[in-house]
Design a protein around this motif. Structure first.
Motif, short mmCIF file in Angstrom:
data_model
loop_
_atom_site.label_atom_id
_atom_site.label_comp_id
_atom_site.label_asym_id
_atom_site.label_seq_id
_atom_site.Cartn_x
_atom_site.Cartn_y
_atom_site.Cartn_z
N SER A 1 0.63 -0.90 0.48
CA SER A 1 -0.19 0.17 0.02
C SER A 1 0.91 1.32 0.34
O SER A 1 1.75 1.28 0.79
N CYS B 1 -2.99 4.84 2.39
CA CYS B 1 -3.45 3.90 0.78
C CYS B 1 -4.57 3.15 2.06
O CYS B 1 -4.33 2.36 3.15
N CYS C 1 -8.74 11.56 -1.58
CA CYS C 1 -9.02 10.05 -0.72
C CYS C 1 -9.97 10.23 0.67
O CYS C 1 -10.70 9.27 0.70
N PHE D 1 -1.50 7.70 -3.01
CA PHE D 1 -2.97 7.92 -2.12
C PHE D 1 -2.72 9.52 -1.71
O PHE D 1 -1.73 9.52 -1.86
#
Length: 89
Positions: free
Chosen positions: A6, A10, A71, A66
């Motif tokens: 990740s 994220c 997000c 991200f």
């Protein structure tokens, strides 16, 4: 993406960046890309990318990182914000 590391921050299994935006480049299984809001065929049942680390993964996907402002704090915010960005561009 279960095998996918990740990005910092994220959320594993989010998948918003694989659903909300349109992708104009070919994706294995989606030779014409995908429209905004459509789930990518390479997104598995856990919302993880099957193409992570695969050279066939579209460049636009590999560059999507991200971003807390985009997000948000949870998946629903990410879907809403990415969809809004898609409409605005």
């Amino acid at each position: 993406m279960s095998h996918e590391p990740s990005a910092p921050g994220c959320r594993p299994g989010c998948g918003a960046c694989c659903i909300a935006p349109s992708i104009s480049s070919p994706i294995p299984g989606m030779p014409a890309g995908k429209p905004a809001g459509e789930r990518c065929v390479q997104l598995d049942d856990d919302n993880l990318c099957r193409l992570f680390g695969d050279p066939r993964r579209p460049g636009v996907c590999a560059r999507f990182d991200f971003d807390p402002a985009l997000c948000g704090e949870h998946r629903d915010q990410a879907l809403e914000r990415i969809a809004a960005l898609e409409v605005a561009t």
